[in-house]
Design an enzyme around this catalytic site. Structure first.
Site: not given
Ligand code: ADP
Ligand code: MG
Length: 578
Positions: A217, A394, A396, A440-441
């Protein structure tokens, strides 16, 4: 560089519709992805692959006889929403249960997990088989934290062949997990990939170097070393992968030498010439090896070597025939056998909105106003958040937050205009956020807002106790789904002090707007101090050390949003949260 696009935001969707048009013999588009045009027999266990776009032929290219029954398709490098997974699961189901399989990324684990719960609530047995083949992303003591990369293909192949042969869901799941336990991958990147519409790649590797430990990614490599000859690269990959040969192996292995997107086939063939003899020298018999692009990362240059140590159960499944748009093997029943799916499965029922009480409708208008304020803030900080996330993640996060809040605002506005109460407005905003943000967020914000909305309800005015209950529900949903604890360097590091300060300030009798300001200040301070933490979860974990000195992007965006809400609530006397 990705050159062909209209609005870059529509890239994944438009690519999928062109794909479905070309391969209509194999696939039928459904909300959230594609399913086989001619589904397997009634009672078959269905196997659905999924994840973000940008990995073709994974995932939609692998749908067809002998292989996937469907594919859930997210935006580029972004988990598809739980709603998408649920929708594809429902459409593909033949009555024998559904197995979702995907690489180990937090967003995917959460979204497919939620979809399994939703399908189970309708009596459909649904399970996840998570791929964790990337040996370089976590140590052998923490294999469950490893990412899924080209080993996805191995696990998908075994699951699908078992299901095609008529195995029941327990057996299909067992074999898929066994394949995952016996698959190892190591990879090297030579250049980063570029998002459609972006000018710069997500990371760069200088010409004289290579990055060992690639992600798919656009995650930077784990270690950068001087560029080596094909002989040395072959030696490195073989040595790394063989270091973890499972005990009791028969010595027969399936092999994938995978190109990441812009590594030429000729380069792969040349490298294969270095790898195959070394594997043979190690006493291994190579069973139907694959050299080519099977799991890519847009236009990234790189290679990975995957081995699956076979046994009498796995070998026939690895070798079983397949016919799909992107991958064929032996002589499978063919896309033209069987009858077309009539698409008779009704679309998912949309929850009806009952009008809220007058006081809750007024509060819903405030929810819309506050969502607008949050959207503005996140838009202003998009670049900052993207940059923070690109250090070890990554990149995003900024885009994801903007997309999520944009969708949340549209949904909140639409339902509030239909007289929804505050709770439903917030819940729908959350659903839209999760569906459109990806990442994830987005999933976490979506579920947490839905939980908060359910506590607010659509009838009552909300006093301080009501706000506290909603904040607690938000925090509880977040930790239930994400399983992070304070100190893991995630959003939770800002959410927990926010909730604690809010409780304390209300308990000492401060008015809610003041308590909110104090809580937001705690969240901001806590988000800033995540710079000193090492990430223990999420995409940034494999790059933990790179993230030292940079605050967590999710904690930062949470702090920015609650600060905006506190300011807006303080200045907006009409807010019914006193
Ligand atoms: P991704 O990691 O899928 O690219 P984003 O970049 O939008 O998603 O968001 C990343 C943020 O998500 C991280 O900085 C962290 O704050 C939050 N995050 C990731 N995993 C978890 C988790 N298991 N519980 C709570 N917050 C998380
Ligand atoms: Mg991200």
């Amino acid at each position: 560089m990705t050159r062909i696009h209209n609005d870059p935001a529509d890239f994944a969707e438009e690519a999928l519709s062109g794909f479905a048009l070309l391969h209509e013999r194999f696939v039928r588009p459904v909300p959230g992805g594609v399913v086989r045009r001619r589904p397997g027999p009634q009672g078959k266990t269905v196997v659905i692959f999924g994840g973000g776009s940008g990995h073709y032929p994974a995932f939609a290219g692998l749908v067809g006889p002998g292989f996937g029954d469907g594919s859930v398709v997210g935006n580029i490098f972004t988990s598809p929403s739980a709603q998408y997974a649920y929708s594809v699961g429902r459409q593909a189901n033949r009555g024998g249960g559904v197995i979702f399989s995907f690489g180990n990324y937090a967003g995917d684990v959460m979204n497919f997990g939620i979809a399994c719960e939703q399908l189970a609530a309708e009596g459909i047995d649904a399970r996840s088989v998570i791929v964790t083949d990337d040996m370089l992303s976590a140590s052998v003591d923490e294999t469950s934290k490893r990412r899924g990369i080209a080993g996805d293909f191995v696990v998908f192949k075994v699951l699908a062949a078992a299901a095609e042969a008529g195995a029941g869901i327990n057996e299909v799941e067992r074999l898929g997990r066994k394949a995952n336990d016996r698959t190892r991958t190591a990879g090297i990147a030579f250049s980063g990939c570029t998002f459609p519409g972006a000018v710069e790649p997500l990371f760069t590797v200088d010409r004289a170097s290579m990055a060992v430990g690639l992600g798919i990614h656009g995650e930077p490599g784990l270690e950068t070393v001087p560029l080596q000859s094909a002989r040395e690269i072959g030696e490195l990959l073989v040595r790394t992968v063989l270091a973890e040969a499972p005990a009791g192996s028969s010595g027969r292995v399936g092999v994938i030498l995978n190109g990441l997107g812009s590594t030429k086939y000729e380069e792969l063939f040349l490298l294969w010439g270095e790898i195959a003899p070394r594997l043979a020298d190690a006493g291994l018999q190579l069973v139907e090896p694959e050299v080519g692009e099977l799991v890519t990362s847009l236009d990234m240059a790189g290679v990975s070597l995957s081995l699956v140590w076979l046994d009498d159960e796995l070998e026939p499944l690895w070798c079983a025939p397949v016919e799909t748009p992107a991958y064929r093997k032996g002589s499978a029943p063919g896309a033209d056998s069987g009858s077309d799916d009539d698409g008779a499965v009704a679309d998912a029922v949309v929850e009806q909105i009952a009008p809220g009480s007058p006081v809750s409708q007024e509060l819903a208008a405030q929810v819309v106003a506050l969502t607008t304020a949050a959207f503005t803030t996140v838009r202003e900080n998009e670049d900052l958040l993207a940059q923070m996330d690109s250090i070890a993640g990554d990149g995003d996060h900024g885009r994801g937050m903007v997309r999520g809040l944009d969708a949340a605002l549209a949904a909140a506005t639409a339902v509030a205009a239909q007289s929804a109460g505050a709770g439903s407005t917030l819940a729908r905003a959350g659903d839209a956020w999760a569906e459109h943000a990806g990442g994830t967020s987005g999933v976490l914000w979506g579920s947490a807002l839905r939980a908060a909305g359910q506590v607010l309800g659509d009838d009552d005015a909300v006093d301080a106790a009501g706000v506290l209950a909603a904040v607690d529900a938000y925090a509880a949903a977040l930790t239930r789904l994400g399983k992070a604890v304070p100190g893991d360097k995630t959003m939770v590091d800002a959410v927990a002090p926010f909730a604690a300060t809010l409780h304390d300030a209300v308990a000492t009798g401060r008015p809610l707007s003041e308590a909110f300001l104090a809580a937001a200040a705690s969240a901001s301070a806590a988000a800033a101090s995540t710079a000193d933490l090492l990430p223990k979860l999420g995409r940034a974990r494999p790059h933990a050390h790179k993230s030292l000195g940079t605050p967590d992007p999710g904690a930062t965006s949470f702090a920015l949003i609650v600060t905006t809400l506190a300011d807006a609530a303080t200045h907006e006397r009409k807010v019914h949260v006193e």
